[in-house]
Enzyme design. Sequence first.
Site, PDB file in Angstrom:
ATOM      1  N   ASP A  43       0.779  -1.249   0.000  1.00  0.00           N
ATOM      2  CA  ASP A  43       0.000   0.000   0.000  1.00  0.00           C
ATOM      3  C   ASP A  43       0.807   1.294   0.000  1.00  0.00           C
ATOM      4  O   ASP A  43       1.781   1.413   0.745  1.00  0.00           O
ATOM      5  CB  ASP A  43      -0.844   0.091   1.274  1.00  0.00           C
ATOM      6  CG  ASP A  43      -1.541  -1.190   1.623  1.00  0.00           C
ATOM      7  OD1 ASP A  43      -1.680  -2.042   0.750  1.00  0.00           O
ATOM      8  OD2 ASP A  43      -1.960  -1.320   2.789  1.00  0.00           O
ATOM      9  N   GLU A 243     -10.235  -2.613   4.315  1.00  0.00           N
ATOM     10  CA  GLU A 243      -8.954  -2.049   4.732  1.00  0.00           C
ATOM     11  C   GLU A 243      -8.746  -0.690   4.064  1.00  0.00           C
ATOM     12  O   GLU A 243      -9.412  -0.332   3.107  1.00  0.00           O
ATOM     13  CB  GLU A 243      -7.804  -2.976   4.325  1.00  0.00           C
ATOM     14  CG  GLU A 243      -7.859  -4.344   4.985  1.00  0.00           C
ATOM     15  CD  GLU A 243      -6.662  -5.212   4.623  1.00  0.00           C
ATOM     16  OE1 GLU A 243      -6.048  -5.747   5.546  1.00  0.00           O
ATOM     17  OE2 GLU A 243      -6.338  -5.362   3.434  1.00  0.00           O
TER      18      GLU A 243
END
Length: 528
Positions: A43, A243
């Site tokens: 990420d 998430e």
Amino acid sequence: MLPSAGYALALGLCAFGAVSAQSYTELYRPQFHFTPAKNWMNDPNGLIYHNDVYHLFYQYNPGGTTWGAMSWGHATSKDLIHWEHQPVALLARGFPDAITEMFFSGTAVADVDNTSGFGTNGSTPLVAMYTSYYPQGQELPSGKTVAANQQAQSIAYSLDDGMTWTTYDAGNPVIAEPPAEYADQILEFRDPSVFWHQESGKWVSIVSLAKLHKLLFYTSTDLKTWKFVSEFGPANAVGGVWECPSIFPLPLDGDDQNLKWVAQIGLNPGGPPGVTGSGTQYFVGSFDGTSFIADPESLEQTNWLDYGPDFYAALSFSGLPTDERIDITWMSNWQYAAAIPTDPWRSSMTVPRKLSLATVNGIATVLQQPIVQEQTSTPWRWSSSPAGVTKLNVTGKALDATLSFSKSEATDFGLIVRASADMSQQTRIGYDFTTQELFVNRTSSGEAGFDGSFSSVYYAPLASNDGNITFRALVDWSSVEVFGGDGEVTLTAQIFPSDDSVDAYLFSTDGSTSGVELRAHQVPSTWN
Ligand SMILES: *[C@@H]1O[C@H](CO)[C@@H](O)[C@H](O)[C@H]1NC(C)=O
Ligand SMILES: *[C@@H]1O[C@H](CO)[C@@H](O)[C@H](O)[C@H]1NC(C)=O
Ligand SMILES: *[C@@H]1O[C@H](CO)[C@@H](O)[C@H](O)[C@H]1NC(C)=O
Ligand SMILES: *[C@@H]1O[C@H](CO)[C@@H](O)[C@H](O)[C@H]1NC(C)=O
Ligand SMILES: *[C@@H]1O[C@H](CO)[C@@H](O)[C@H](O)[C@H]1NC(C)=O
């Protein structure tokens, strides 16, 4: 953020820190997308524009090419096109031998009013809020005790414009656990997204209760003491976990008096139809400083931020003007991220995308436009009404191509890229007139044996206005990103073609396509 499978720490491998010059010409190395020189990335984290510099932090394993020892890698840019690698910003504590804290995903803000009190010598503190993951459990310097595998929210600050960071050990974690009713979720509590809410004069942070598909909203006046104020979810697509949530305002249809709030959320697994593994959805609604409320139209169907298989953990920059939003997203999928055939790095980011909000078919819709280098070379241009397969002058491994065309007889029309001389290898980016869908077909795109779901076709709905369709395709050495219409749908997919698969064609199936206009050029490397 976590891989769905278990993890293994890769210990004691390579050196870490500042990265030496690399050729950036290895097989599959993206030429105009961000990749770390080596090792594993996932990420984007802490995206912030500060003092004329864009900072990209990212989930990084300094010790290997699979997930582990999660740290925050760091790169900077002046233009969002050329990136400079920087030393690791937050290195897993105890790395490489005995890790006691990993730095999972989070975000960063400039505390211009020094509400945190971290400022010294007149410098504006940058504050990052991230998830601490404690593999062993322990008593912390702050006196707090954490359990093994616990996740909690912590902060760190920088007094040198983001180049070096200090963890707030006296008070971390600042959100030690979820509210009492969710106490059993202590291992699934992560990815804080923090921003300043001007109207209420407070910091807001959103934390995901991943397995319950909930976003928890907290507020603070000093970034250190947080109060739980509301929650959102589950809603629309739930998938395995939620998430990397974030919310931000955007004017609807360019009207500054009509600010809407967009919530973007990663789902894993549980991506768009036809995608195995990860995906990203969004909601449009309102936010009053305490609660996010999705508009009813936004709840009628799932809104996918991208319809391709390789788009997860979208994050936007803080520090830009209110009506300016730029996202960067991890261009991979937990389904196979650890198996993709790249070396010595794994994973790429998408190109930065400028976001806006417009009413499309009656629904407030996020539009995305890529930020790529303006090309000065004369583009290839081509216009005609082809039928069948037509070889193009356009060749190369990194292309920026825009096509517009109108329906006539054909069922499908589009572009074939990264084709081998005998065309046995190829990737199709096209439009299906029958179903009115844009698609990316990577069934023959190259190496795919590392995952059984990889060889697939991905579709995005795109209505044709007056029968005229437009899309733009960015092709890099190992990816395609496609923007349909004004960017109301996008499709992002990795591909792993042979180095010598460089040909391009137009295809028009079962008859001709009219009014075809193609404009294309090769994209030079941004790494030299
Ligand atoms: C920030 O606040 C701290 C604590 O109150 C203070 O010591 C410091 O001087 C302040 N820094 C700036 C730049 O205002
Ligand atoms: C503040 O500036 C002084 C003088 O330049 C320097 O000695 C001191 O180390 C600085 N303090 C911090 C915390 O950076
Ligand atoms: C194709 O390439 C040839 C040779 O470089 C050039 O003469 C021609 O103009 C090109 N055609 C187009 C449509 O770009
Ligand atoms: C995908 O493309 C391949 C050729 O690359 C073609 O044979 C196949 O029919 C296409 N599949 C679909 C569903 O369009
Ligand atoms: C189709 O739309 C594009 C983009 O709006 C435009 O450039 C093109 O000229 C249009 N083509 C036709 C045939 O209307």
